[in-house]
Design an enzyme around this catalytic site. Structure first.
Site, PDB file in Angstrom:
ATOM      1  N   GLU A  44     -44.581 -14.132  24.283  1.00 45.58           N
ATOM      2  CA  GLU A  44     -45.136 -14.843  25.431  1.00 45.58           C
ATOM      3  C   GLU A  44     -44.767 -14.163  26.742  1.00 45.58           C
ATOM      4  OE1 GLU A  44     -44.963 -19.091  27.849  1.00 45.58           O
ATOM      5  OE2 GLU A  44     -43.714 -18.815  26.062  1.00 45.58           O
ATOM      6  N   ASP A 105     -27.892 -15.485  32.729  1.00 48.08           N
ATOM      7  CA  ASP A 105     -28.337 -15.543  34.113  1.00 48.08           C
ATOM      8  C   ASP A 105     -27.144 -15.928  34.981  1.00 48.08           C
ATOM      9  OD1 ASP A 105     -29.615 -15.843  36.522  1.00 48.08           O
ATOM     10  OD2 ASP A 105     -30.889 -17.509  35.910  1.00 48.08           O
ATOM     11  N   ASP A 107     -26.023 -16.351  38.960  1.00 50.81           N
ATOM     12  CA  ASP A 107     -26.598 -16.472  40.295  1.00 50.81           C
ATOM     13  C   ASP A 107     -25.503 -16.810  41.295  1.00 50.81           C
ATOM     14  OD1 ASP A 107     -28.054 -17.514  42.618  1.00 50.81           O
ATOM     15  OD2 ASP A 107     -29.808 -17.480  41.302  1.00 50.81           O
TER      16      ASP A 107
END
Length: 397
Positions: A44, A105, A107
């Site tokens: 995807e 991830d 951040d």
């Protein structure tokens, strides 16, 4: 071409960027290895277009189809999803997720409660040091504790970093497996209302925790000086609130409050107070207090939901960040310490030959693509060897 980045011109610049600079062939090869044994078309892709139009369940069968999609849709943002048992664009309601890179991830907004130089979307070289520590800690753990080798590190384009682990064992981890990895690497727990977020127990620290502290120690004094964690009344109060022993906390407050507002001087004084206190008291409850504080202020703050989620979409390498115009460049983990945010290529400097940064940014873009190429080559070699081994074992039976 604009001299400064203008988000309004992104739709005009992106078709040129995708055709000239985006490493389409390497990108498809990387995804193909991550898809095996399913076809590339079962992966995807997601596009965010101008005006925040969001398209999910896109797929490609080869580089030509990717190029056509780029030119036709001109995505302002490109995200990568999981591999399904069928082509997602035709059977998304019945599709079953089969594989997904193990992703992380990190951040800088998750460091807002401790970083003092910037807040929210802002980032500078001082707070980038938190990313340096995060990359070294996570990369070392993935290799030494889990044996993963096919690891890709990517700058998010604004204020963080992403990690993609493409080893077959990582890609095929189920949800409990991903949760176990995330929990293993997560030492900071608790929300905004919890003062002490690290609690180390046991007679001896786990080797991975000790290794992480050794990595933090390489940067800790520098970060303390740059961030001035303890120089203000509020900063000192935060330190005091993580000291569980009331007597030690009172001694610390009385001493540090009299010192000059230098965080490093106050930290060194606190260590002396702590060591002296430990000589004359039962310190089992605060045995690892120094280590806990270092971890709370410097250890990686993972978005664990990204890692645990089997079907989480994550920004593609070499995407353009719409707000900054910066390229989500691939980098080698050993080079992150020397990485300067101003040197990260931007779409407008890459396309504007007259920009003063053009030559340097083009060179840095080539370096990023070469780093990506090395990861792809290693992944292809590893996958070929694994398939050969599987075939050999199958034939033996």
């Amino acid at each position: 071409m604009a001299k400064q980045y203008d988000e309004g011109m992104l739709s005009d610049m992106l078709p040129i960027y995708y055709s000239r600079h985006f490493p389409q062939s390497l990108f498809c090869r990387w995804l193909s290895c991550g898809n095996y044994p399913q076809p590339l078309a079962n992966r995807e892709l997601s596009f965010t277009l101008a005006d925040d139009v969001y398209l999910r369940y896109l797929s490609i069968s080869n580089q030509k189809e990717l190029q056509t999609l780029f030119q036709k849709k001109c995505p302002h943002k490109l995200d990568i999803g999981p591999v399904y048992n069928i082509k997602p664009s035709i059977g998304r309601h019945d599709a079953i997720v089969l594989a997904r890179e193990l992703v992380f991830d990190i951040d800088l907004t998750d460091y807002d409660e401790i970083r003092t130089c910037c807040q929210e979307a802002n980032v500078c070289d001082k707070c980038w040091r938190f990313m340096v520590i995060a990359c070294e800690v996570i990369n070392t753990a993935l290799k030494e504790d889990f044996g993963f080798q096919n690891i890709l590190w990517v700058f998010s384009g604004r204020r963080g970093i992403h990690c993609w682990v493409s080893d077959h064992d990582a890609r095929t981890l189920d949800s409990p497996g991903r949760t176990a990895v995330a929990d293993y690497l997560c030492l900071i727990t608790g929300g905004d209302n919890q003062n002490k977020k690290v609690n180390l127990v046991g007679d001896n620290l786990h080797s991975s925790i000790r290794r992480s502290i050794n990595i933090i120690d390489k940067y800790f004094n520098i970060i303390v000086q740059e961030q001035e964690f303890f120089s203000t009344k509020e900063g000192l109060s935060k330190l005091l609130r993580v000291i569980p022993d009331e007597t030690l906390r009172k001694q610390t407050e009385e001493t540090l409050d009299k010192l000059a507002p230098s965080s490093l001087e106050r930290w060194e004084a606190f260590i002396q107070i702590y060591n002296q206190f430990c000589k004359h008291n039962n310190v089992r409850k605060i045995k690892y207090l120094i280590e806990e504080i270092k971890i709370q202020y410097c250890y990686p703050r993972l978005d664990v939901h990204v890692t645990k989620g089997f079907n989480h979409l994550l920004k593609s390498p070499f995407s353009i960040h719409p707000k900054t115009g910066k390229v989500s460049v691939v980098f080698k983990p050993e080079n992150i310490n020397s990485m300067k945010l101003d040197s990260v290529p931007t779409i407008h400097t890459l396309l504007d030959d007259s920009a003063k940064e053009n030559t340097q940014h083009e060179a840095n873009m080539r370096t990023a693509i070469k780093s990506f190429q090395e990861v792809v080559f290693l992944l292809e070699k590893t996958e070929a060897l694994r398939r050969k081994t599987e075939t050999s074992i199958s034939l033996d039976f």
